[in-house]
Enzyme design. Structure first.
Site, short mmCIF file in Angstrom:
data_model
loop_
_atom_site.label_atom_id
_atom_site.label_comp_id
_atom_site.label_asym_id
_atom_site.label_seq_id
_atom_site.Cartn_x
_atom_site.Cartn_y
_atom_site.Cartn_z
N HIS A 118 0.87 -1.19 0.00
CA HIS A 118 0.00 0.00 0.00
C HIS A 118 0.91 1.24 0.00
O HIS A 118 2.04 1.19 0.48
CB HIS A 118 -0.86 -0.04 1.27
N ASP B 100 3.21 -4.41 8.16
CA ASP B 100 1.93 -3.72 7.99
C ASP B 100 0.85 -4.78 8.15
O ASP B 100 0.62 -5.60 7.26
CB ASP B 100 1.89 -3.08 6.61
N GLN C 264 -4.47 -5.27 7.12
CA GLN C 264 -5.45 -6.22 6.58
C GLN C 264 -5.47 -7.53 7.34
O GLN C 264 -6.45 -8.28 7.29
CB GLN C 264 -5.16 -6.48 5.09
N LYS D 234 -10.18 -1.13 10.44
CA LYS D 234 -10.22 -2.36 9.65
C LYS D 234 -10.73 -3.54 10.49
O LYS D 234 -11.06 -4.59 9.95
CB LYS D 234 -8.83 -2.72 9.12
N CYS E 108 -4.82 2.20 -3.67
CA CYS E 108 -3.60 2.79 -3.12
C CYS E 108 -2.40 1.87 -3.32
O CYS E 108 -1.52 1.78 -2.45
CB CYS E 108 -3.78 3.14 -1.63
#
Length: 405
Positions: free
Chosen positions: A123, A200, A203, A226, A363
């Site tokens: 991203h 990261d 998700q 999220k 993104c």
């Protein structure tokens, strides 16, 4: 077994109608809806305990402080962190990555000629901060390529590690393709090469159990919105030894022990990185969201969502000219394109039929460029989605493809 039909009653917004049709919400990778447990926690905070924290001696200040720090303990337990002091509240995953990048830039740990390694799947939030770090330190950026199925090239990764990057940053799950990266193995290899590692987990948070000690990274960031919490909430977890070695990235109240005009002494962890009044209600409601997810069970959630993705892929595969992006063991999202049909036009028609999906580059413009496309249509799933939602998606896409073909 997860009962999504029953869980839907916990989410008032899912009773919305769009153009006379029931809302089919399949944009969960962008943001999830909020259960009553989270909405009630927010209202309860403002009705019963609203106050600034840490510095007040009065009754409400004590209640608010206790609630906020209890939330930090909840997050630490959820992450299996060694200590709540390793949990820094942020405004989201992007904020956590920027915090890390800015602090590392100021630390002197990365300098001219050094390497930073990221992946093609990232991203923009896990690309741009590292580009900025490289611009300011003289370091250079290396990129892990991906295969045609959307999985990372692990052989190329091993080769790139031979250049001994100072930092490796990659996502756990691709927001665009749903690719699940082998974070434990990739982290171990990066650590063996002497690199700091940031994951990261934006998700991954709503779909997978997160055990930072088992993963072995130095940093892990995720966003609350999220994982069924409000927007503007998030967490950066970091190893104590690393967090203590890098400077804060913002100055102000709470992050200090003592201030004179000649010198400031920084506070202990985690307050060193939490300048100013935090999003107190956000931290408390994020903890409520994690409690809710854990009450449902992340293993059950992953199993349920996987079945929905597979069912959607099976139904959509009947459409001529469709292509799916990402490997078959994708998580959270199903990304696709139909030959001759623009993703924006498809998304617009789906919306008119009550089906909410995401269209565009997600993104991830460098990833889209790798595949020679401008974007995809992405259906992303959550614990409250059902087979009826999948059927509605498949039916709507088939109708739209005919109209646009």
């Amino acid at each position: 077994m997860l009962d999504a039909a029953s869980l839907r009653r916990d989410f008032p917004i899912l009773s919305t109608t769009v153009n006379g049709r029931p809302l089919v919400y399949l944009d969960n990778a962008a943001t999830t809806q909020k259960p009553l447990a989270v909405l009630d926690a927010s209202r309860r905070y403002y009705e019963e305990t609203n106050s600034n924290i840490h510095r007040g001696a009065h009754f409400l200040a004590r209640l608010a402080t206790e609630g906020f720090e209890a939330a930090r303990h909840t997050v630490a337990t959820h992450l299996h962190a060694e200590s709540p002091d390793e949990v820094i509240f942020t405004s989201g995953c992007t904020d956590g990555i920027n915090l890390t990048a800015i602090s590392l830039t100021r630390s002197g740990l990365i300098g001219p000629g050094d390497k930073v390694l990221i992946s093609t799947l990232e991203h923009h939030s896990n690309i741009v901060p590292w580009q900025m770090l490289c611009e300011q330190t003289g370091a250079s950026l290396l990129i892990i390529p991906c295969h045609e199925d959307g999985s990372l090239d692990q052989d190329a990764y091993a080769k790139l590690l031979e250049q001994q990057p100072k930092l490796v940053a990659f996502n756990w799950i691709s927001n665009a393709f749903g690719t699940v990266n082998p974070v434990v193995d990739m982290t171990a290899k990066a650590k063996a090469a002497g690199a700091l590692v940031l994951i990261d987990a934006a998700q991954a948070a709503p779909h997978l159990k997160m055990d930072v000690q088992a993963i072995g990274s130095d940093f892990l960031a995720f966003s609350g919105h999220k994982v069924y919490a409000p927007t503007g909430t998030g967490v950066l977890w970091g190893k104590r030894s690393v967090l203590e070695a890098i400077p804060p990235y913002r100055g102000g109240g709470e992050m200090i022990k003592e201030v004179t005009f000649e010198k400031t002494t920084y506070n202990d962890l985690p307050f060193k990185f939490e300048a100013g009044t935090p999003n107190i209600e956000g931290g408390i409601t994020l903890a409520a969201a994690l409690d809710y997810v854990n009450s449902v069970g992340l293993d059950a959630i992953r199993e349920h969502e996987t079945k929905l993705i597979q069912s959607a892929a099976t139904g959509l595969s009947e459409i001529d000219g469709i292509r799916f992006y990402g490997p078959d063991d994708r998580a959270g999202a199903l990304s696709f394109a139909i030959k001759g049909v623009h993703h924006y036009d498809l998304g617009t028609l789906l919306d008119q039929m009550g089906v909410a999906v995401r269209t565009g580059h997600h993104c991830c413009q460098p990833l889209m460029a790798r595949f020679g496309i401008t974007g995809t249509t992405r259906a992303s799933f959550a614990l409250y989605n059902t087979e009826e939602d999948v059927a509605a998606l498949v039916s709507a896409v088939k109708k739209a493809a005919v109209m646009l073909g």
